[in-house]
Design a protein around this motif. Structure first.
Motif, mmCIF file in Angstrom:
data_model
loop_
_atom_site.group_PDB
_atom_site.id
_atom_site.type_symbol
_atom_site.label_atom_id
_atom_site.label_comp_id
_atom_site.label_asym_id
_atom_site.label_seq_id
_atom_site.Cartn_x
_atom_site.Cartn_y
_atom_site.Cartn_z
ATOM 1 N N VAL A 367 0.846 -1.203 0.000
ATOM 2 C CA VAL A 367 0.000 0.000 0.000
ATOM 3 C C VAL A 367 0.875 1.244 0.000
ATOM 4 C CG1 VAL A 367 -1.886 1.219 1.138
ATOM 5 C CG2 VAL A 367 -1.748 -1.278 1.304
ATOM 6 N N ASP A 368 0.569 2.193 -0.908
ATOM 7 C CA ASP A 368 1.272 3.478 -0.922
ATOM 8 C C ASP A 368 0.753 4.369 0.200
ATOM 9 O OD1 ASP A 368 2.619 2.620 -3.121
ATOM 10 O OD2 ASP A 368 1.396 3.738 -4.577
ATOM 11 N N ASP A 369 1.626 5.213 0.691
ATOM 12 C CA ASP A 369 1.264 6.160 1.762
ATOM 13 C C ASP A 369 0.567 7.363 1.116
ATOM 14 O OD1 ASP A 369 0.952 7.487 4.085
ATOM 15 O OD2 ASP A 369 3.090 7.802 4.497
ATOM 16 N N ILE A 370 -0.778 7.278 1.044
ATOM 17 C CA ILE A 370 -1.560 8.297 0.333
ATOM 18 C C ILE A 370 -2.683 8.796 1.236
ATOM 19 C CG2 ILE A 370 -2.934 8.794 -1.737
ATOM 20 C CD1 ILE A 370 -1.655 6.327 -3.010
ATOM 21 N N ASN A 371 -2.920 10.089 1.204
ATOM 22 C CA ASN A 371 -4.073 10.687 1.887
ATOM 23 C C ASN A 371 -5.177 10.936 0.851
ATOM 24 O OD1 ASN A 371 -2.912 10.790 4.447
ATOM 25 N ND2 ASN A 371 -1.954 12.774 4.050
ATOM 26 N N ILE A 372 -6.379 10.444 1.143
ATOM 27 C CA ILE A 372 -7.516 10.655 0.227
ATOM 28 C C ILE A 372 -8.706 11.157 1.029
ATOM 29 C CG2 ILE A 372 -6.719 8.805 -1.283
ATOM 30 C CD1 ILE A 372 -9.077 7.120 -0.163
ATOM 31 N N THR A 373 -9.683 11.692 0.281
ATOM 32 C CA THR A 373 -10.935 12.150 0.904
ATOM 33 C C THR A 373 -12.030 11.155 0.540
ATOM 34 O OG1 THR A 373 -10.257 14.463 0.733
ATOM 35 C CG2 THR A 373 -12.597 14.037 1.064
ATOM 36 N N ALA A 374 -12.522 10.429 1.550
ATOM 37 C CA ALA A 374 -13.539 9.406 1.302
ATOM 38 C C ALA A 374 -14.266 9.110 2.613
ATOM 39 C CB ALA A 374 -12.890 8.142 0.748
ATOM 40 N N ASP A 375 -15.328 8.306 2.496
ATOM 41 C CA ASP A 375 -16.052 7.862 3.685
ATOM 42 C C ASP A 375 -15.298 6.660 4.258
ATOM 43 O OD1 ASP A 375 -17.834 6.420 5.414
ATOM 44 O OD2 ASP A 375 -19.483 7.591 4.581
ATOM 45 N N PRO A 376 -14.658 6.766 5.421
ATOM 46 C CA PRO A 376 -13.825 5.666 5.952
ATOM 47 C C PRO A 376 -14.632 4.406 6.246
ATOM 48 C CG PRO A 376 -14.107 7.417 7.579
ATOM 49 C CD PRO A 376 -14.648 7.941 6.304
ATOM 50 N N ASP A 377 -15.864 4.544 6.736
ATOM 51 C CA ASP A 377 -16.679 3.367 7.048
ATOM 52 C C ASP A 377 -17.007 2.577 5.786
ATOM 53 O OD1 ASP A 377 -16.679 3.956 9.738
ATOM 54 O OD2 ASP A 377 -18.517 5.154 9.624
ATOM 55 N N ASN A 378 -17.410 3.321 4.732
ATOM 56 C CA ASN A 378 -17.720 2.639 3.466
ATOM 57 C C ASN A 378 -16.487 1.954 2.887
ATOM 58 O OD1 ASN A 378 -20.327 3.489 3.655
ATOM 59 N ND2 ASN A 378 -20.219 5.017 2.041
ATOM 60 N N LEU A 379 -15.357 2.659 2.905
ATOM 61 C CA LEU A 379 -14.127 2.098 2.357
ATOM 62 C C LEU A 379 -13.693 0.871 3.153
ATOM 63 C CD1 LEU A 379 -12.190 2.617 0.060
ATOM 64 C CD2 LEU A 379 -10.837 4.077 1.566
ATOM 65 N N ARG A 380 -13.817 0.951 4.445
ATOM 66 C CA ARG A 380 -13.462 -0.182 5.309
ATOM 67 C C ARG A 380 -14.363 -1.370 4.992
ATOM 68 N NH1 ARG A 380 -14.011 2.313 9.581
ATOM 69 N NH2 ARG A 380 -11.818 2.903 9.992
ATOM 70 N N HIS A 381 -15.666 -1.120 4.846
ATOM 71 C CA HIS A 381 -16.603 -2.199 4.553
ATOM 72 C C HIS A 381 -16.300 -2.845 3.200
ATOM 73 C CE1 HIS A 381 -20.551 -4.017 5.649
ATOM 74 N NE2 HIS A 381 -20.551 -4.316 4.347
ATOM 75 N N ILE A 382 -15.929 -2.035 2.199
ATOM 76 C CA ILE A 382 -15.590 -2.560 0.874
ATOM 77 C C ILE A 382 -14.406 -3.527 0.952
ATOM 78 C CG2 ILE A 382 -14.643 -1.916 -1.398
ATOM 79 C CD1 ILE A 382 -16.276 0.729 -1.132
ATOM 80 N N ILE A 383 -13.319 -3.091 1.591
ATOM 81 C CA ILE A 383 -12.098 -3.903 1.645
ATOM 82 C C ILE A 383 -12.315 -5.161 2.482
ATOM 83 C CG2 ILE A 383 -9.677 -3.916 2.356
ATOM 84 C CD1 ILE A 383 -9.634 -0.895 1.740
ATOM 85 N N ILE A 384 -13.019 -5.037 3.617
ATOM 86 C CA ILE A 384 -13.286 -6.203 4.475
ATOM 87 C C ILE A 384 -14.102 -7.244 3.711
ATOM 88 C CG2 ILE A 384 -14.598 -6.972 6.492
ATOM 89 C CD1 ILE A 384 -13.685 -4.432 7.930
ATOM 90 N N ASN A 385 -15.112 -6.793 2.966
ATOM 91 C CA ASN A 385 -15.941 -7.720 2.200
ATOM 92 C C ASN A 385 -15.116 -8.481 1.166
ATOM 93 O OD1 ASN A 385 -19.065 -8.138 2.105
ATOM 94 N ND2 ASN A 385 -18.764 -6.101 2.981
#
Length: 484
Positions: A367-385
């Motif tokens: 994983v690259d060290d990147i800062n992004i603007t997103a919904d953390p809960d949604n992103l977390r749910h996507i990757i976990i799934n």
């Protein structure tokens, strides 16, 4: 009966020309007539003044020879050249003819002569028009007394002929001007009304939905501006209709999808409700048996293990319902903020490490060290799934690879496993709610067909896209692209 605008405009121009020509002809002819009358009056009055002057110089007031009356020197009076220009007669104050001269030898044809002589005796001047002759009667004064009556017959034939010729000329030129004006107006208005009919046809085409048949006008006036307005209106209406059709299609698909989901949800909830009874009944039965045989260690052990399994089943069912509920979240529930993607993924991998080890799998992530603007809960749910699916459908001793890197203006997330994979025929359907590649395989892993539908939904809410590649018995790879 419908009357066209061309006929109305040509009729209006013809009527306007007729009024203008008639009015101008009347005023000019009336002015000519007034001028001729004044000219004739001035000539007659001037002739009368000459008579008065001449008679004043040649009358002799000898009362002893003429009993107090004037004697007219007739021998010299009517031989004067100036008198022969206008026929004249002289009467005494009793209305008796003293002398007269006319070129044609006729005297006193006026049938109202006596009345007009009477007016002249009273000191009044009178006129009478008769065909081409103007009769003029005037008293002749001598020392402020009426000495005689003068009758002049002025020929108006020449002036009448002139007036009639002018009138005919006005009639002719007026009629010709009217015809030419109507013809020119017709041709000009034909082009004008043609443009109006063109715009009328454009309006009809808009009404019929033929937005490509709008003909523009090459004019630099209000009609040209109106034509541009029609084109703009046509394009706007066409655009709005297309947008409405797109929205209609989207809405139609959404309604069908909702109807399908509603049916499947009802079926799912009915199945879950029915399946809830089975573990609860089993737990109740084991609890009752264990209470009855509390000294049977083997029975208690088997009962405890069975109750644990039934509790796991209940937990899985609850998870299914929670996932189903998650699909009903709305776009406005997204709360974006700046996050570090590397920190987020490391937390997820640490959280999933126990389950990975339990299934004898390995997880490698880059994983690259990147800062992004997103919904953390949604992103977390996507990757976990995605990781959870890679665990469920992997092989013992298999591996999972996760990568996250910046690609121009997007963030690319890839999750790849070495699992059982799936055939190409399922790739277009796996994101549909409740779709299961193989029902018996999903029942073993506890899948409901909602996980990937939820993932796709959350990716779209983030304005991103998700793709899948899979080969049967070799593994599956999910690729997510999110805007930065």
């Amino acid at each position: 009966m419908k009357i066209g605008i061309k006929f109305k405009l040509v009729s209006f121009i013809a009527l306007l020309l007729l009024i203008v020509i008639t009015l101008s002809s009347f005023l000019v002819l009336n002015g000519i007539k007034i001028y001729q009358n004044k000219e004739a009056e001035n000539i007659l009055l001037n002739q009368k003044d000459i008579f008065e002057q001449y008679l004043d110089e040649n009358f002799n007031a000898d009362s002893s020879k003429n009993n107090g009356k004037f004697e007219l020197v007739r021998a010299t009076l009517f031989n004067k050249p100036w008198l022969r220009t206008i026929p004249a007669s002289i009467y005494d104050t009793n209305g008796n003819l003293l002398s007269g001269f006319k070129p044609d030898g006729k005297l006193n044809e006026n049938n109202e002569k006596d009345i007009m002589i009477k007016y002249a005796i009273e000191g009044k001047i009178s006129y009478k028009r008769d065909d081409n002759v103007l009769y003029f009667y005037s008293p002749i004064k001598y020392k402020n007394n009426t000495a005689a009556i003068l009758e002049l017959q002025y020929s108006t034939k020449e002036s009448n002929n002139f007036y009639n010729n002018i009138k005919l000329m006005f009639y002719g030129t007026g009629s010709l001007s009217l015809i030419i004006g109507i013809i020119l107006g017709f041709f000009y208005l034909s082009n004008f009304t043609k443009d109006i009919y063109t715009m009328r046809n454009s309006v009809k085409n808009i009404e019929n939905g033929n937005f490509n048949n709008i003909e523009p006008l090459r004019r630099r006036d209000e009609l040209g501006e109106l034509s541009k307005g029609l084109i703009y209106m046509s394009n706007t209406i066409e655009k709005n209709i297309k947008e409405l059709e797109v929205e209609k299609n989207i809405l139609s698909r959404a309604v069908k999808k909702l109807q399908k989901m509603d049916k499947e949800q009802k079926e799912f909830i009915g199945n879950v409700t029915h399946e809830f009874k089975t573990p609860i009944t089993a737990i109740k039965a084991y609890a009752d048996v264990m209470g009855m045989y509390s000294n049977d260690i083997s029975l208690i052990g088997n009962g405890t293990e069975s109750i644990s399994k039934e509790c796991d089943r209940l937990t899985s069912m609850v998870d299914k319902i929670l996932k189903l509920s998650a699909l009903e979240r709305y776009d406005f529930e997204i709360e974006k903020k700046e996050i570090n993607i590397k920190d987020l993924i490391e937390q997820i991998c640490l959280r999933m490490s126990g389950k990975i080890k339990k299934n004898k799998l390995t997880l490698d992530y880059k994983v690259d060290d990147i800062n992004i603007t997103a919904d953390p809960d949604n992103l977390r749910h996507i990757i976990i799934n995605l990781i959870d699916n890679a665990i469920k459908y992997n092989k013992s001793g298999g591996s999972i690879k996760l990568s996250c890197q910046k690609n121009e203006d997007t963030l690319q997330i890839n999750v790849t496993d070495t699992g059982i994979g799936m055939s190409e025929e399922h790739l277009d359907k796996i994101f549909e709610p409740f779709y299961r590649v193989e029902p018996h395989r999903s029942s073993k892993t506890g899948g409901t067909g909602l996980g990937l539908a939820l993932v796709e939904n959350l990716v779209k809410k983030q304005k991103g896209t998700i793709k899948v590649n899979s080969t049967l018995s070799k593994g599956t790879s999910f690729s997510i692209s999110l805007p930065l």
